[in-house]
Design a protein around this motif. Structure first.
Motif, PDB file in Angstrom:
ATOM      1  N   LEU A 108     -27.466 -38.540 -14.232  1.00  0.00           N
ATOM      2  CA  LEU A 108     -27.790 -37.241 -13.642  1.00  0.00           C
ATOM      3  C   LEU A 108     -28.069 -37.390 -12.142  1.00  0.00           C
ATOM      4  CD1 LEU A 108     -28.261 -34.266 -14.371  1.00  0.00           C
ATOM      5  CD2 LEU A 108     -30.688 -34.787 -14.564  1.00  0.00           C
ATOM      6  N   ALA A 109     -28.856 -38.425 -11.790  1.00  0.00           N
ATOM      7  CA  ALA A 109     -29.171 -38.656 -10.377  1.00  0.00           C
ATOM      8  C   ALA A 109     -27.891 -38.947  -9.585  1.00  0.00           C
ATOM      9  CB  ALA A 109     -30.162 -39.806 -10.242  1.00  0.00           C
ATOM     10  N   ASN A 110     -26.981 -39.713 -10.195  1.00  0.00           N
ATOM     11  CA  ASN A 110     -25.727 -40.043  -9.501  1.00  0.00           C
ATOM     12  C   ASN A 110     -24.844 -38.831  -9.308  1.00  0.00           C
ATOM     13  OD1 ASN A 110     -26.118 -42.720  -8.931  1.00  0.00           O
ATOM     14  ND2 ASN A 110     -25.307 -43.409 -10.901  1.00  0.00           N
ATOM     15  N   VAL A 111     -24.830 -37.936 -10.299  1.00  0.00           N
ATOM     16  CA  VAL A 111     -24.018 -36.722 -10.170  1.00  0.00           C
ATOM     17  C   VAL A 111     -24.575 -35.857  -9.031  1.00  0.00           C
ATOM     18  CG1 VAL A 111     -23.372 -34.556 -11.284  1.00  0.00           C
ATOM     19  CG2 VAL A 111     -23.218 -36.690 -12.556  1.00  0.00           C
ATOM     20  N   LEU A 112     -25.914 -35.733  -8.981  1.00  0.00           N
ATOM     21  CA  LEU A 112     -26.532 -34.941  -7.912  1.00  0.00           C
ATOM     22  C   LEU A 112     -26.164 -35.514  -6.542  1.00  0.00           C
ATOM     23  CD1 LEU A 112     -30.054 -34.346  -9.443  1.00  0.00           C
ATOM     24  CD2 LEU A 112     -28.355 -32.606  -8.888  1.00  0.00           C
ATOM     25  N   TYR A 113     -26.135 -36.850  -6.494  1.00  0.00           N
ATOM     26  CA  TYR A 113     -25.844 -37.549  -5.255  1.00  0.00           C
ATOM     27  C   TYR A 113     -24.422 -37.257  -4.771  1.00  0.00           C
ATOM     28  CZ  TYR A 113     -25.843 -41.667  -2.185  1.00  0.00           C
ATOM     29  OH  TYR A 113     -25.795 -42.515  -1.127  1.00  0.00           O
ATOM     30  N   ALA A 114     -23.534 -36.931  -5.736  1.00  0.00           N
ATOM     31  CA  ALA A 114     -22.127 -36.701  -5.396  1.00  0.00           C
ATOM     32  C   ALA A 114     -21.900 -35.308  -4.814  1.00  0.00           C
ATOM     33  CB  ALA A 114     -21.259 -36.889  -6.629  1.00  0.00           C
ATOM     34  N   ILE A 115     -22.900 -34.419  -4.934  1.00  0.00           N
ATOM     35  CA  ILE A 115     -22.720 -33.063  -4.412  1.00  0.00           C
ATOM     36  C   ILE A 115     -22.942 -33.091  -2.901  1.00  0.00           C
ATOM     37  CG2 ILE A 115     -23.519 -30.676  -4.556  1.00  0.00           C
ATOM     38  CD1 ILE A 115     -24.554 -31.297  -7.340  1.00  0.00           C
ATOM     39  N   PRO A 116     -21.985 -32.574  -2.119  1.00  0.00           N
ATOM     40  CA  PRO A 116     -22.162 -32.591  -0.669  1.00  0.00           C
ATOM     41  C   PRO A 116     -23.439 -31.853  -0.279  1.00  0.00           C
ATOM     42  CG  PRO A 116     -20.007 -31.722  -1.249  1.00  0.00           C
ATOM     43  CD  PRO A 116     -20.743 -31.911  -2.522  1.00  0.00           C
ATOM     44  N   SER A 117     -24.175 -32.388   0.698  1.00  0.00           N
ATOM     45  CA  SER A 117     -25.460 -31.787   1.061  1.00  0.00           C
ATOM     46  C   SER A 117     -25.281 -30.312   1.424  1.00  0.00           C
ATOM     47  CB  SER A 117     -26.079 -32.552   2.227  1.00  0.00           C
ATOM     48  OG  SER A 117     -25.160 -32.711   3.272  1.00  0.00           O
ATOM     49  N   LEU A 118     -24.222 -30.044   2.175  1.00  0.00           N
ATOM     50  CA  LEU A 118     -23.969 -28.679   2.614  1.00  0.00           C
ATOM     51  C   LEU A 118     -23.869 -27.722   1.431  1.00  0.00           C
ATOM     52  CD1 LEU A 118     -23.412 -26.927   4.981  1.00  0.00           C
ATOM     53  CD2 LEU A 118     -21.028 -27.643   4.922  1.00  0.00           C
ATOM     54  N   ALA A 119     -23.142 -28.159   0.407  1.00  0.00           N
ATOM     55  CA  ALA A 119     -22.953 -27.315  -0.764  1.00  0.00           C
ATOM     56  C   ALA A 119     -24.258 -27.123  -1.517  1.00  0.00           C
ATOM     57  CB  ALA A 119     -21.905 -27.936  -1.682  1.00  0.00           C
ATOM     58  N   LEU A 120     -25.030 -28.205  -1.612  1.00  0.00           N
ATOM     59  CA  LEU A 120     -26.299 -28.117  -2.333  1.00  0.00           C
ATOM     60  C   LEU A 120     -27.248 -27.154  -1.604  1.00  0.00           C
ATOM     61  CD1 LEU A 120     -27.161 -29.338  -4.931  1.00  0.00           C
ATOM     62  CD2 LEU A 120     -28.111 -31.293  -3.736  1.00  0.00           C
ATOM     63  N   PHE A 121     -27.241 -27.211  -0.262  1.00  0.00           N
ATOM     64  CA  PHE A 121     -28.058 -26.269   0.516  1.00  0.00           C
ATOM     65  C   PHE A 121     -27.648 -24.839   0.173  1.00  0.00           C
ATOM     66  CE2 PHE A 121     -28.277 -29.553   4.208  1.00  0.00           C
ATOM     67  CZ  PHE A 121     -29.255 -30.255   3.524  1.00  0.00           C
ATOM     68  N   MET A 122     -26.326 -24.612   0.124  1.00  0.00           N
ATOM     69  CA  MET A 122     -25.813 -23.267  -0.129  1.00  0.00           C
ATOM     70  C   MET A 122     -26.255 -22.750  -1.492  1.00  0.00           C
ATOM     71  SD  MET A 122     -24.216 -22.329   2.452  1.00  0.00           S
ATOM     72  CE  MET A 122     -23.587 -20.852   1.678  1.00  0.00           C
ATOM     73  N   VAL A 123     -26.198 -23.633  -2.485  1.00  0.00           N
ATOM     74  CA  VAL A 123     -26.581 -23.209  -3.829  1.00  0.00           C
ATOM     75  C   VAL A 123     -28.056 -22.787  -3.849  1.00  0.00           C
ATOM     76  CG1 VAL A 123     -26.909 -23.991  -6.211  1.00  0.00           C
ATOM     77  CG2 VAL A 123     -24.823 -24.603  -4.977  1.00  0.00           C
ATOM     78  N   PHE A 124     -28.874 -23.528  -3.083  1.00  0.00           N
ATOM     79  CA  PHE A 124     -30.307 -23.242  -3.109  1.00  0.00           C
ATOM     80  C   PHE A 124     -30.702 -22.018  -2.280  1.00  0.00           C
ATOM     81  CE2 PHE A 124     -30.833 -27.293  -5.143  1.00  0.00           C
ATOM     82  CZ  PHE A 124     -31.939 -27.087  -5.941  1.00  0.00           C
ATOM     83  N   ILE A 125     -29.840 -21.625  -1.352  1.00  0.00           N
ATOM     84  CA  ILE A 125     -30.162 -20.472  -0.503  1.00  0.00           C
ATOM     85  C   ILE A 125     -30.527 -19.261  -1.341  1.00  0.00           C
ATOM     86  CG2 ILE A 125     -29.123 -18.708   0.978  1.00  0.00           C
ATOM     87  CD1 ILE A 125     -27.904 -20.785   2.625  1.00  0.00           C
ATOM     88  N   GLN A 126     -29.786 -19.062  -2.445  1.00  0.00           N
ATOM     89  CA  GLN A 126     -30.029 -17.862  -3.252  1.00  0.00           C
ATOM     90  C   GLN A 126     -31.384 -17.873  -3.924  1.00  0.00           C
ATOM     91  OE1 GLN A 126     -26.203 -17.293  -5.548  1.00  0.00           O
ATOM     92  NE2 GLN A 126     -26.245 -19.362  -4.703  1.00  0.00           N
ATOM     93  N   TYR A 127     -31.930 -19.063  -4.148  1.00  0.00           N
ATOM     94  CA  TYR A 127     -33.200 -19.125  -4.855  1.00  0.00           C
ATOM     95  C   TYR A 127     -34.372 -19.267  -3.893  1.00  0.00           C
ATOM     96  CZ  TYR A 127     -29.902 -19.776  -8.554  1.00  0.00           C
ATOM     97  OH  TYR A 127     -28.842 -19.602  -9.392  1.00  0.00           O
ATOM     98  N   THR A 128     -34.155 -19.978  -2.782  1.00  0.00           N
ATOM     99  CA  THR A 128     -35.273 -20.238  -1.884  1.00  0.00           C
ATOM    100  C   THR A 128     -35.070 -19.626  -0.506  1.00  0.00           C
ATOM    101  OG1 THR A 128     -34.253 -22.389  -1.516  1.00  0.00           O
ATOM    102  CG2 THR A 128     -36.120 -22.335  -3.001  1.00  0.00           C
ATOM    103  N   GLY A 129     -33.926 -18.962  -0.292  1.00  0.00           N
ATOM    104  CA  GLY A 129     -33.695 -18.282   0.976  1.00  0.00           C
ATOM    105  C   GLY A 129     -33.513 -19.237   2.139  1.00  0.00           C
ATOM    106  N   LEU A 130     -33.529 -18.688   3.353  1.00  0.00           N
ATOM    107  CA  LEU A 130     -33.360 -19.532   4.540  1.00  0.00           C
ATOM    108  C   LEU A 130     -34.706 -20.123   4.940  1.00  0.00           C
ATOM    109  CD1 LEU A 130     -30.893 -17.289   6.562  1.00  0.00           C
ATOM    110  CD2 LEU A 130     -30.393 -19.462   5.480  1.00  0.00           C
ATOM    111  N   THR A 131     -35.219 -21.006   4.091  1.00  0.00           N
ATOM    112  CA  THR A 131     -36.525 -21.617   4.346  1.00  0.00           C
ATOM    113  C   THR A 131     -36.374 -23.131   4.300  1.00  0.00           C
ATOM    114  OG1 THR A 131     -37.086 -21.725   2.010  1.00  0.00           O
ATOM    115  CG2 THR A 131     -37.688 -19.704   3.166  1.00  0.00           C
ATOM    116  N   PRO A 132     -37.408 -23.853   4.766  1.00  0.00           N
ATOM    117  CA  PRO A 132     -37.338 -25.318   4.711  1.00  0.00           C
ATOM    118  C   PRO A 132     -37.122 -25.845   3.293  1.00  0.00           C
ATOM    119  CG  PRO A 132     -39.129 -24.640   6.137  1.00  0.00           C
ATOM    120  CD  PRO A 132     -38.589 -23.387   5.519  1.00  0.00           C
ATOM    121  N   SER A 133     -37.619 -25.110   2.273  1.00  0.00           N
ATOM    122  CA  SER A 133     -37.432 -25.580   0.886  1.00  0.00           C
ATOM    123  C   SER A 133     -35.967 -25.807   0.569  1.00  0.00           C
ATOM    124  CB  SER A 133     -37.976 -24.559  -0.114  1.00  0.00           C
ATOM    125  OG  SER A 133     -39.245 -24.153   0.261  1.00  0.00           O
ATOM    126  N   THR A 134     -35.093 -25.011   1.164  1.00  0.00           N
ATOM    127  CA  THR A 134     -33.669 -25.100   0.880  1.00  0.00           C
ATOM    128  C   THR A 134     -33.092 -26.428   1.360  1.00  0.00           C
ATOM    129  OG1 THR A 134     -33.655 -22.735   1.200  1.00  0.00           O
ATOM    130  CG2 THR A 134     -31.530 -23.777   1.050  1.00  0.00           C
TER     131      THR A 134
END
Lengths: 217, 227
Positions: free
Chosen positions: A57-83
């Protein structure tokens, strides 16, 4: 390429401010990563079947481009440092979990038995004997995680949360290499200082390693 | 959670629509670009990392310097490196340089650790059998270090595949194009679609390395070595 030293002189306080923000965005994830991987690593040691799926699971997460992971989190945490902080925490796990497990695995069986013979219960043996012995390997992983995290935060600027990444993107938009270079060099410096602090921390946490070195020589 | 589910649904529609599979903005073309960037960078990184790692591990000299330099290289912000060289010289070369810089450290460190960690008795035995220094390296140390070397290559490969998405920011395409475009247009379908493709590619890379491990690691070592 010419470096505009004057610009750097005029903007030292801005750069310093971004550097502090950068460090906070980069190191909080490593701290959270440690808080998650220590108990998880202990669990993986105790229940061996847990380790392969956790690592995958950790390795799969590691394979996700940071940019994409940020984008996915935007919807849940908005444009905040948490993202930025949550995805970087997830990345740190792929280095930290295996190192915690290996570190605990490096405790030799006689040592473990000696601790038990001295009347240590499972918890006290973990905290007083096993974790201290695991420190060098855990810190080795923490160094990699911290340095990568400091480098990765810059990408967070694409969602407006990048610390020194701001200067990198701004310099690119203005076609002004000095600003990109100044920010990049600062990022490398932050990483070097952080790395050095972790090395010192390791020495402080493992005083017996020095004592043994002296005895041997 | 419902949100996420809708996204996956939308992305599936996007991934399977026929228009995404043709033309210069189609998935095959973007995937090809992505593979070329990743493959080229990984090739050069492997050359540098393996050569240095084997040399330092075999001679036992300069190990501290090599691993120290590798950690410094990890600190270089890929994003900054991509953009600064693109400002000076607008071409794909800077992107490749940044990706190589990203990929060398894990390969170098793991190769070095792998060779250095070879059992001293086994090394002596190889020498005792009359092997020269080069033979010891290529026929004893290299095979025994292979599990760790492959692990380093895998880490680098996955990092490169994930980071090659940045090539799209200054406009060189690859699968990152969808993510950057999606970001600019607030089109999550595009972002998630691009992400799914990159993650799928990274998983294929993992599978390829699992296969390589079976092919390249001596069966005698597979029992004890960790992946």
């Amino acid at each position: 390429m010419e470096i505009d030293w004057g610009w750097i002189g005029e903007h030292t306080s801005d750069l310093a401010e971004n550097a502090v923000l950068h460090l906070r965005l980069a190191l909080l994830p490593v701290l959270f990563g440690l808080l998650i991987s220590l108990p998880l690593g202990v669990l993986c040691r105790r229940f061996g079947w847990l380790y392969p799926p956790t690592l995958t699971l950790a390795n799969v997460l590691y394979a996700i481009p940071s940019l994409a992971l940020f984008m996915v989190f935007i919807q849940y945490t908005g444009l905040t440092p948490s993202t930025v902080i949550i995805p970087l925490t997830l990345y740190s796990l792929s280095v930290l979990i295996p190192n915690v497990v290996d570190g605990l695995g490096s405790v030799s069986e006689p040592v473990r038995q000696a601790a038990t013979a001295m009347g240590f219960g499972a918890f006290r043996r973990l905290v007083r004997v096993e974790l201290p012995i695991a420190v060098p390997i855990v810190i080795a992983g923490t160094r990699v995680a911290a340095v990568s995290s400091i480098s990765l935060v810059a990408v967070g600027q694409l969602i407006g949360q990048g610390g020194l990444g701001y200067d990198i993107v701004r310099g690119y938009q203005l076609q002004f290499p000095t600003q990109i270079l100044a920010a990049s060099v600062l990022i490398v410096l932050l990483a070097l200082v952080t790395d050095a602090i972790l090395v010192v921390l390791q020495r402080l946490l493992t005083p017996w390693a020095r004592a043994r070195g002296k005895a041997a020589s | 959670m419902n949100d996420l589910w809708n996204q996956i649904d939308l992305s599936w529609a996007w991934l399977t629509s026929a228009e995404q599979w043709e033309g210069t903005n189609g998935i095959p073309h973007r995937l090809w670009q992505h593979l070329i960037y990743s493959g080229t960078s990984l090739f050069f990184a492997a050359l540098i990392g393996l050569a240095l790692g084997l040399l330092v591990g075999h001679t036992g000299r300069g190990g501290f310097l090599a691993t120290g330099l590798a950690n410094v290289a990890r600190a270089i912000p890929t994003f900054g490196l991509v953009l600064i060289i693109v400002v000076i010289d607008y071409s794909i070369t800077p992107v490749l340089i940044a990706l190589v810089a990203l990929a060398v450290p894990p390969i170098l460190v793991n190769t070095y650790e792998g060779v250095r960690g070879v059992d001293a008795d086994a090394r002596d035995a190889a020498r005792g059998m009359g092997m020269t220094g080069r033979d010891v390296l290529l026929r004893a140390e290299l095979p025994m270090a292979m599990p760790l070397i492959l692990l380093g290559l895998r880490t680098s490969a996955i990092q490169v595949v994930a980071t090659a998405t940045l090539a799209a920011y200054p406009g060189f395409g690859g699968l990152g194009r969808y993510i950057i475009d999606g970001l600019a247009r607030n089109d999550y379908q595009l972002v998630v679609g691009g992400t799914v493709l990159v993650v799928a590619l990274a998983l294929i890379v993992q599978a390829v390395f699992a296969l390589l491990r079976r092919l390249l690691v001596s069966p005698g070592l597979l029992g004890t070595a960790r992946s």
